[in-house]
Design a protein around this motif. Structure first.
Motif, PDB file in Angstrom:
ATOM      1  N   HIS C  33      -6.715  -5.071  -5.147  1.00  0.00           N
ATOM      2  CA  HIS C  33      -5.455  -4.844  -4.460  1.00  0.00           C
ATOM      3  C   HIS C  33      -5.256  -3.351  -4.265  1.00  0.00           C
ATOM      4  CE1 HIS C  33      -3.993  -8.944  -5.513  1.00  0.00           C
ATOM      5  NE2 HIS C  33      -4.800  -8.754  -6.554  1.00  0.00           N
ATOM      6  N   ALA C  34      -4.726  -2.969  -3.113  1.00  0.00           N
ATOM      7  CA  ALA C  34      -4.363  -1.567  -2.915  1.00  0.00           C
ATOM      8  C   ALA C  34      -2.848  -1.452  -2.912  1.00  0.00           C
ATOM      9  CB  ALA C  34      -4.925  -1.058  -1.602  1.00  0.00           C
ATOM     10  N   VAL C  35      -2.344  -0.402  -3.545  1.00  0.00           N
ATOM     11  CA  VAL C  35      -0.913  -0.102  -3.449  1.00  0.00           C
ATOM     12  C   VAL C  35      -0.803   1.229  -2.724  1.00  0.00           C
ATOM     13  CG1 VAL C  35       1.201   0.384  -4.707  1.00  0.00           C
ATOM     14  CG2 VAL C  35      -0.423  -1.291  -5.611  1.00  0.00           C
ATOM     15  N   ILE C  36      -0.150   1.197  -1.575  1.00  0.00           N
ATOM     16  CA  ILE C  36      -0.029   2.433  -0.809  1.00  0.00           C
ATOM     17  C   ILE C  36       1.441   2.752  -0.580  1.00  0.00           C
ATOM     18  CG2 ILE C  36      -2.259   2.207   0.366  1.00  0.00           C
ATOM     19  CD1 ILE C  36      -0.761   1.064   2.773  1.00  0.00           C
ATOM     20  N   GLY C  37       1.686   3.982  -0.202  1.00  0.00           N
ATOM     21  CA  GLY C  37       3.056   4.405   0.054  1.00  0.00           C
ATOM     22  C   GLY C  37       3.186   5.900  -0.126  1.00  0.00           C
ATOM     23  N   PRO C  38       4.252   6.456   0.426  1.00  0.00           N
ATOM     24  CA  PRO C  38       4.400   7.910   0.356  1.00  0.00           C
ATOM     25  C   PRO C  38       4.648   8.407  -1.071  1.00  0.00           C
ATOM     26  CG  PRO C  38       6.349   6.910   1.331  1.00  0.00           C
ATOM     27  CD  PRO C  38       5.341   5.824   1.176  1.00  0.00           C
ATOM     28  N   SER C  39       4.548   9.701  -1.234  1.00  0.00           N
ATOM     29  CA  SER C  39       4.781  10.323  -2.531  1.00  0.00           C
ATOM     30  C   SER C  39       6.180   9.995  -3.025  1.00  0.00           C
ATOM     31  CB  SER C  39       4.630  11.843  -2.385  1.00  0.00           C
ATOM     32  OG  SER C  39       4.992  12.483  -3.555  1.00  0.00           O
ATOM     33  N   SER C 205     -10.027  -2.732  -0.598  1.00  0.00           N
ATOM     34  CA  SER C 205      -9.139  -3.813  -1.025  1.00  0.00           C
ATOM     35  C   SER C 205      -9.159  -5.022  -0.109  1.00  0.00           C
ATOM     36  CB  SER C 205      -7.714  -3.287  -1.126  1.00  0.00           C
ATOM     37  OG  SER C 205      -7.222  -2.989   0.162  1.00  0.00           O
ATOM     38  N   GLN C 206      -8.799  -6.154  -0.724  1.00  0.00           N
ATOM     39  CA  GLN C 206      -8.608  -7.356   0.068  1.00  0.00           C
ATOM     40  C   GLN C 206      -7.124  -7.580   0.363  1.00  0.00           C
ATOM     41  OE1 GLN C 206     -10.817  -8.272  -3.039  1.00  0.00           O
ATOM     42  NE2 GLN C 206     -12.181  -7.066  -1.756  1.00  0.00           N
ATOM     43  N   GLN C 207      -6.302  -7.189  -0.596  1.00  0.00           N
ATOM     44  CA  GLN C 207      -4.859  -7.325  -0.425  1.00  0.00           C
ATOM     45  C   GLN C 207      -4.227  -5.938  -0.515  1.00  0.00           C
ATOM     46  OE1 GLN C 207      -2.614 -10.140  -0.333  1.00  0.00           O
ATOM     47  NE2 GLN C 207      -4.381 -11.390   0.200  1.00  0.00           N
ATOM     48  N   ALA C 208      -3.100  -5.747   0.141  1.00  0.00           N
ATOM     49  CA  ALA C 208      -2.449  -4.444   0.062  1.00  0.00           C
ATOM     50  C   ALA C 208      -0.939  -4.594   0.005  1.00  0.00           C
ATOM     51  CB  ALA C 208      -2.850  -3.570   1.245  1.00  0.00           C
ATOM     52  N   VAL C 209      -0.302  -3.674  -0.725  1.00  0.00           N
ATOM     53  CA  VAL C 209       1.152  -3.636  -0.801  1.00  0.00           C
ATOM     54  C   VAL C 209       1.580  -2.276  -0.298  1.00  0.00           C
ATOM     55  CG1 VAL C 209       3.148  -3.813  -2.308  1.00  0.00           C
ATOM     56  CG2 VAL C 209       1.007  -4.920  -2.948  1.00  0.00           C
ATOM     57  N   PHE C 210       2.543  -2.257   0.579  1.00  0.00           N
ATOM     58  CA  PHE C 210       3.075  -0.982   1.030  1.00  0.00           C
ATOM     59  C   PHE C 210       4.459  -0.786   0.425  1.00  0.00           C
ATOM     60  CE2 PHE C 210       5.423   1.269   4.623  1.00  0.00           C
ATOM     61  CZ  PHE C 210       5.186   2.519   4.073  1.00  0.00           C
ATOM     62  N   LEU C 211       4.567   0.213  -0.426  1.00  0.00           N
ATOM     63  CA  LEU C 211       5.832   0.522  -1.105  1.00  0.00           C
ATOM     64  C   LEU C 211       6.480   1.717  -0.437  1.00  0.00           C
ATOM     65  CD1 LEU C 211       5.326   0.679  -4.995  1.00  0.00           C
ATOM     66  CD2 LEU C 211       6.720  -0.932  -3.705  1.00  0.00           C
ATOM     67  N   ASN C 212       7.797   1.669  -0.311  1.00  0.00           N
ATOM     68  CA  ASN C 212       8.509   2.869   0.123  1.00  0.00           C
ATOM     69  C   ASN C 212       9.857   2.905  -0.583  1.00  0.00           C
ATOM     70  OD1 ASN C 212       9.043   5.229   1.426  1.00  0.00           O
ATOM     71  ND2 ASN C 212       9.634   4.282   3.369  1.00  0.00           N
ATOM     72  N   LYS C 213      10.198   4.054  -1.131  1.00  0.00           N
ATOM     73  CA  LYS C 213      11.458   4.217  -1.865  1.00  0.00           C
ATOM     74  C   LYS C 213      11.685   3.117  -2.895  1.00  0.00           C
ATOM     75  CE  LYS C 213      13.634   6.767   1.799  1.00  0.00           C
ATOM     76  NZ  LYS C 213      14.503   6.620   2.952  1.00  0.00           N
ATOM     77  N   GLY C 214      10.605   2.691  -3.543  1.00  0.00           N
ATOM     78  CA  GLY C 214      10.732   1.721  -4.622  1.00  0.00           C
ATOM     79  C   GLY C 214      10.755   0.280  -4.167  1.00  0.00           C
ATOM     80  N   ILE C 216       9.299  -3.016  -1.660  1.00  0.00           N
ATOM     81  CA  ILE C 216       8.139  -3.498  -0.917  1.00  0.00           C
ATOM     82  C   ILE C 216       8.516  -3.597   0.553  1.00  0.00           C
ATOM     83  CG2 ILE C 216       6.543  -5.413  -0.586  1.00  0.00           C
ATOM     84  CD1 ILE C 216       7.005  -6.185  -3.454  1.00  0.00           C
ATOM     85  N   VAL C 217       7.772  -2.875   1.368  1.00  0.00           N
ATOM     86  CA  VAL C 217       8.022  -2.979   2.805  1.00  0.00           C
ATOM     87  C   VAL C 217       7.194  -4.116   3.371  1.00  0.00           C
ATOM     88  CG1 VAL C 217       7.904  -1.796   5.018  1.00  0.00           C
ATOM     89  CG2 VAL C 217       8.487  -0.527   2.939  1.00  0.00           C
ATOM     90  N   GLU C 218       5.959  -4.194   2.915  1.00  0.00           N
ATOM     91  CA  GLU C 218       5.072  -5.229   3.412  1.00  0.00           C
ATOM     92  C   GLU C 218       3.987  -5.489   2.378  1.00  0.00           C
ATOM     93  OE1 GLU C 218       4.312  -4.477   7.509  1.00  0.00           O
ATOM     94  OE2 GLU C 218       2.967  -6.185   7.719  1.00  0.00           O
ATOM     95  N   SER C 219       3.600  -6.722   2.279  1.00  0.00           N
ATOM     96  CA  SER C 219       2.565  -7.083   1.325  1.00  0.00           C
ATOM     97  C   SER C 219       1.764  -8.218   1.918  1.00  0.00           C
ATOM     98  CB  SER C 219       3.223  -7.524   0.008  1.00  0.00           C
ATOM     99  OG  SER C 219       2.318  -8.256  -0.771  1.00  0.00           O
ATOM    100  N   SER C 220       0.509  -7.949   2.222  1.00  0.00           N
ATOM    101  CA  SER C 220      -0.311  -9.039   2.783  1.00  0.00           C
ATOM    102  C   SER C 220      -1.773  -8.652   2.660  1.00  0.00           C
ATOM    103  CB  SER C 220       0.073  -9.265   4.247  1.00  0.00           C
ATOM    104  OG  SER C 220      -0.270  -8.138   5.003  1.00  0.00           O
ATOM    105  N   SER C 221      -2.626  -9.265   3.471  1.00  0.00           N
ATOM    106  CA  SER C 221      -4.033  -8.894   3.393  1.00  0.00           C
ATOM    107  C   SER C 221      -4.198  -7.490   3.942  1.00  0.00           C
ATOM    108  CB  SER C 221      -4.876  -9.870   4.215  1.00  0.00           C
ATOM    109  OG  SER C 221      -4.724  -9.582   5.578  1.00  0.00           O
ATOM    110  N   THR C 222      -5.187  -6.783   3.443  1.00  0.00           N
ATOM    111  CA  THR C 222      -5.427  -5.409   3.871  1.00  0.00           C
ATOM    112  C   THR C 222      -5.602  -5.360   5.383  1.00  0.00           C
ATOM    113  OG1 THR C 222      -6.514  -5.066   1.780  1.00  0.00           O
ATOM    114  CG2 THR C 222      -6.917  -3.429   3.481  1.00  0.00           C
ATOM    115  N   PRO C 229       0.327  -4.473  11.344  1.00  0.00           N
ATOM    116  CA  PRO C 229       1.498  -4.325  10.473  1.00  0.00           C
ATOM    117  C   PRO C 229       2.747  -4.913  11.122  1.00  0.00           C
ATOM    118  CG  PRO C 229       0.886  -2.222  11.468  1.00  0.00           C
ATOM    119  CD  PRO C 229      -0.177  -3.191  11.855  1.00  0.00           C
ATOM    120  N   LYS C 230       3.542  -5.554  10.306  1.00  0.00           N
ATOM    121  CA  LYS C 230       4.753  -6.183  10.849  1.00  0.00           C
ATOM    122  C   LYS C 230       5.881  -5.153  10.974  1.00  0.00           C
ATOM    123  CE  LYS C 230       3.467 -10.585  10.594  1.00  0.00           C
ATOM    124  NZ  LYS C 230       2.311 -10.497   9.651  1.00  0.00           N
TER     125      LYS C 230
END
Ligand SMILES: Nc1ncnc2c1ncn2[C@@H]1O[C@H](COP(=O)(O)OP(=O)(O)OP(=O)(O)O)[C@@H](O)[C@H]1O
Ligand SMILES: Nc1ncnc2c1ncn2[C@@H]1O[C@H](COP(=O)(O)OP(=O)(O)OP(=O)(O)O)[C@@H](O)[C@H]1O
Ligand SMILES: [Mg+2]
Ligand SMILES: [Mg+2]
Lengths: 236, 257, 244, 236, 244
Positions: C33-39, C205-214, C216-222, C229-230
């Motif tokens: 799984h990848a977790v991505i998002g800004p600093s 990664s096969q799955q990814a989560v995009f976090l922003n300001k704490g 979840i904005v989006e979470s699905s397959s990479t 992206p939705k």
């Protein structure tokens, strides 16, 4: 000051001649203060580590109490142990008053807070950086404590040195519960007091310097020995 | 009193003697104790605890000592009267000396008796160091002041709250007068001089008492017995002749009532 | 298959400010799984929650079906089944060998076995010649690779990686990525990797989560996240734009 | 023990009644030990910081000497100062023997090594992380030392607490050079000794507890006060 | 134009092992230089030599024509003319504001001026809302940006950056790169940036040095290094291969 010179000389002679009385006194000083420091370490390092590693409500009050007990007057420690061990006291049956055991007990009371307090601060200084890493790597509570202690070793070493210094230099407690009995409970510091009382300052000074020389050797051994053991780690 | 029982119980292996620092510092015990121990083939050991007078008596009351050798007559009598001690006896005495600087600013040396000497010092407001520790010496000093009807106070009267040796040395440092027992004066080398002595007020009697609750009844008894025996009394009388050219203590054994 | 982690209503607050606020999130087992998002998005905080270093202010986390035991008897066993590489790894005083061996020693592995495993782990990250070096003297990238070796050596069931190649050059990144890719095939392991390197996330990664300001904005397959992206925020972020 | 109770009671009464003699003694204890600790800080913190920040050949020997002096027997410190200040001594002209100044001097001798040694260790523990950053940011030597001291504050705080504890609890040195003169140099610890010598153990114990209560307040003030001042920083 | 730095025969050894061995190297003034190379190449060590934190075992360094003063009276002035962002920045205890203000305070700048400059620097890195936050609680990327703000706030003549965007997401990287690109135009400054992000080196620098195992493999214009590398090692490295 010439008398100082001559009494230094006579002490050196005594030491070299292997005078039994002097050796006996030196040995007892070492035994008592090493025993007290060791017991103080066994009590103070774990407790200090706990205090350094964990936060809990009321912690600050406990810290202030520890700090206060670090400045426990030796005479007070002596009086407390005296009252406990006195024939009519709660532990009178043990007949420990005026024995080296009583002296060790009183000194344990003095050095344990010192080791606890200084260990606490040393551990606190390293805990932030290392506790989480240790726990994350699968350390049990005990293992984590041990790892943090290892990182805080310089500070804990200083705690031990401070405690040993207090024990070997202290006179109020050992005088009171030991009684300064020749061949039984007479140590370096009580001998110094005895000589001072008689006005033999030069002899007192010489004995004091012998005491310092012994401390110097022990500290040298500690610093160098521990340094060697921890070669790979940080320096003192 | 006789110890002539048909079957003597075995002597205990150690006995604690509580005494004052001045007794120990005089060196008398370094002669007496080994002789006593030798008499019992070193099977009994005397533990000498040298402390303040009050502390020595308290050690007795707390049953932490077996025998007392002190010089504070009033406290000793109380100790016995309160049922803490038995076999109280006079063992020896020496005298108190009024010592001070050579130039004797208060001209105390010219006094006819102790009370007068003290009065002169007070009138001259010459420095006087008192032990101020409720010891036998201090009590003696107070009794002399009482007789002189002077209440010593002011910056000339220094209450040290320390032992005899320390007090003597403070007096020397300050160029002050003090009252000192002869044993301490002789064993401490100071440049003070004796300005007054010999008054009957200045007698310093030492007493020995067995602590009633002692667990070392036999050894305690033997220790007292040794001090008051002809041999012990002679040793006391001889002590100091070699070193100081005169004896320090005068043996005067007698049972107290 | 039971998921490795499943989070429900997890909120982490500092000074009453939420820095992580996750309604629902599931990390399936045996994939990367990848977790991505800004600093400052809360990525490291999320990993710390999973590693039981940060107890959520509220909400629940399950670990292979059971509640994640922040304290108590099971907590040690759970901890010993995971490894984490911190964003700024702390090295214990002592040499590199000791640092890598530590996890094994804590688990009472026999000395001989420790030796073999440590050397294998060091080989994996290409740093066998540093064995006797004091860990305090490592360069940034070396320290990061030693931290990875230290995490791998215990054969964790779950591996949490916080920017594990941030201080590495492209050549070394390739090597480390190869190592990471190979693990799940070999041992069956769940890997959660926090990375700001979007290419890396795509590659690994096969799955990814995009976090922003704490949140979840989006979470699905990479694939979906990067190519389809939705949310508008996700679109901006994966194209390298700043998101607020 | 009933006498203990009654002597506690009488001491509490004394305190509440504002008994001048007791306040005088407490005040002098505080004055002397605060003065000694302050001077010890002025000497020990800079020297300890230097020792913690820099490496030089022979450093280890200096460390061992500092550690040894941390265990300087109070009586020995007393004898040394006594001989210096004695009428016949080199500084006899100053007529400082048996004054509070003499007591402070002797205690400075005792606490300075403690502050030096513990500051050294505290600074050493933080130097690695912060000295380079400070220097790189343009700190002068003095500024860099100050920044490192600030980071090591918890350890230095412990150094001060330890030193103060030793000063206020110590009796050997102040007794010898102060003389325990009523209204002039009598402090808490010498009073305790005096009562002990008189056999008034209960009174000694009560006075000791008063001393501890005072230490407790001062430590509380230090810990809480410094905590507040350094709110933003790390915790003690 | 006098170069900012010029190195001659500089060798840095640890335990008698050379980790840096530079025959000749010149950093021209008022441009951006990139230092690239694999992990452990000696990049950080080089910056530490320039920042006077590491005295070379042998060799000489000049700074704007004068010998770099490692000690002595001029050393403070030289230090105060540079700023460095460490690979792992250490934050002083206290809040973010104090950390950024520190350099100015050390230079006895007036409080009012400090305030204005600190807020400006925080704005530059986009972190004005963290002013009162304890610096110990910053996330990885936040700490790195605060370290940059702390370095910029004193208007250095020379700026040394050790992987300043390693912990940043693409959006923030763009912002920081913009900041860096803008400085030389505005104030005339020499920037030396160590980065493993080759795209970043390409985007930012005019000159580049490729270090490997402590030695300079190639040093020329960025364009040359990336598009027309001379050495085989350089070719491999810039194409993302591992070099040994
Ligand atoms: N103890 C704390 N007190 C207050 N705020 C905190 C604390 N710890 C973290 N934060 C804040 O929480 C937010 C999330 O932090 P976190 O470390 O999880 O970010 P991140 O996504 O890992 O960021 P980065 O990519 O920069 O490492 C950040 O804004 C951080 O400043
Ligand atoms: N004190 C030291 N003792 C021994 N070796 C050291 C010491 N400090 C650094 N080194 C070694 O010197 C080499 C160069 O280190 P440096 O930190 O300059 O590397 P780097 O190019 O910055 O690497 P990275 O990209 O990983 O940060 C490394 O191999 C490092 O392990
Ligand atoms: Mg992070
Ligand atoms: Mg580096």
């Amino acid at each position: 000051m010439e008398t100082l010179y001559s009494s230094m000389l006579s002490i050196v002679k005594l030491i070299l001649s292997g005078d039994k009385a002097l050796y006996e006194i030196i040995l007892l000083s070492l035994k008592v203060s090493i025993a007290a420091t060791t017991i103080g370490m066994l009590l103070g390092i774990p407790f200090g580590t706990l205090m350094g590693m964990y936060r809990f409500p009321g912690r600050q009050v406990v810290v202030i109490i520890i700090y206060t007990l670090m400045g426990l007057p030796p005479v007070l420690a002596g009086v407390i142990i005296y009252l406990l061990l006195s024939a009519k006291g709660p532990l009178g049956e043990l007949q420990l008053l005026f024995t080296p055991t009583a002296m060790v007990t009183a000194q344990v009371l003095l050095v344990t807070p010192i080791i606890t307090g200084l260990t606490m601060v040393a551990v606190r200084g390293k805990e932030k950086l290392y506790l989480e890493t240790a726990v994350s790597m699968g350390a049990s509570r005990l293992q984590a404590a041990w790892l943090v202690i290892r990182e805080a070793k310089a500070g804990i070493m200083a705690a031990i040195v401070t405690a040993f210094g207090r024990a070997i230099a202290e006179v109020g407690a050992v005088m009171l519960v030991g009684g300064n009995i020749e061949h039984v409970t007479r140590v370096m510091t009580t001998s110094i007091i005895l000589e001072t009382r008689k006005g033999n300052f030069d002899l007192a000074l010489s004995l004091g310097l012998v005491l310092l020389a012994i401390s110097f050797m022990i500290n040298g051994f500690l610093v160098a020995g521990v340094l060697k053991y921890l070669q790979r780690g940080e320096q003192y | 009193y006789t110890a002539a029982a048909p079957k003597k119980p075995a002597i205990e292996s150690e006995v604690t003697l509580a005494t004052t620092t001045s007794t120990q510092d005089s060196g008398l015990l370094d002669v007496m104790i080994p002789a006593f121990e030798k008499k019992f083939k070193n099977k009994v050991k005397v533990k000498v605890v040298a402390v303040g007078t009050g502390q020595a008596i308290q050690l007795g009351k707390d049953s932490n000592a077996d025998v007392l050798l002190v010089h504070a007559r009033k406290s000793e009598d109380e100790f016995v009267a309160q049922g803490y001690g038995i076999k109280a006896c006079d063992v020896m005495y020496n005298q108190f000396l009024l010592v001070g600087p050579k130039d004797d600013p208060a001209k105390a040396a010219a006094a006819k008796n102790a009370v007068e000497a003290f009065t002169k010092i007070a009138e001259a407001k010459a420095k006087f160091v008192s032990r101020g520790d409720d010891s036998g010496t201090h009590k003696k000093e107070k009794s002399i002041w009482d007789k002189s009807t002077i209440k010593p106070q002011g910056s000339w009267y220094i209450s040290a709250g320390q032992g005899m040796g320390e007090t003597l040395r403070m007096a020397e440092e300050m160029g002050a007068y003090t009252l000192v027992d002869e044993a301490t004066f002789l064993t401490n080398k100071t440049n003070q001089v004796i300005l007054f002595k010999g008054d009957k007020d200045l007698i310093n009697p030492y007493g020995m008492i067995q602590v009633k609750s002692t667990r070392k009844k036999v050894a305690a008894n033997e220790l007292i017995w040794f001090f008051i025996s002809p041999q012990g009394q002679k040793m006391i009388g001889d002590f100091g002749k070699n070193k100081f050219g005169k004896s320090i203590f005068v043996p005067d054994f007698k049972w107290r009532k | 298959m039971v998921p490795a982690f499943s989070l429900n209503g997890v909120i982490v607050e500092f000074n009453n400010q939420p820095v992580l606020d996750i309604g629902e999130l599931v990390f399936d087992d045996r994939i990367i799984h990848a977790v991505i998002g800004p600093s400052g998005a809360g990525k490291s905080t999320l990993l710390r929650v999973l590693n039981m270093l940060q107890k959520p202010t509220q909400g629940s986390v399950t670990y292979f079906g059971n509640p994640l035991p922040y304290n108590g008897a099971n907590s040690l066993a759970a901890r010993r089944s995971m490894s984490m590489v911190f964003q700024t790894p702390a090295m214990f005083s002592g040499n590199v060998y000791d640092n890598v061996a530590l996890g094994l020693r804590l688990r009472d592995v026999k000395t001989k076995e420790v030796r073999a495993k440590v050397f294998q782990a060091l080989e994996t990250v290409g740093l066998t010649d540093l064995t006797k070096r004091s860990a305090a003297t490592l360069s940034g990238g070396e320290a990061q690779r030693i931290a990875l070796a230290r995490a791998l050596v215990v054969n964790p069931r779950v591996l949490l990686l916080d920017e594990p190649t941030a201080n590495l050059d492209p050549g070394n990144v390739t090597i480390i990525e190869d190592v990471i890719k190979r693990i799940p095939h070999e041992t069956g392991i769940t890997i959660i990797i926090v990375t700001h390197n979007l290419y890396q996330a795509k590659r690994l990664s096969q799955q990814a989560v995009f976090l922003n300001k704490g949140k979840i904005v989006e979470s699905s397959s990479t694939d979906e996240i990067f190519n389809n992206p939705k949310a508008q925020e996700t679109k901006l972020f994966v194209s390298g734009e700043m998101v607020y």
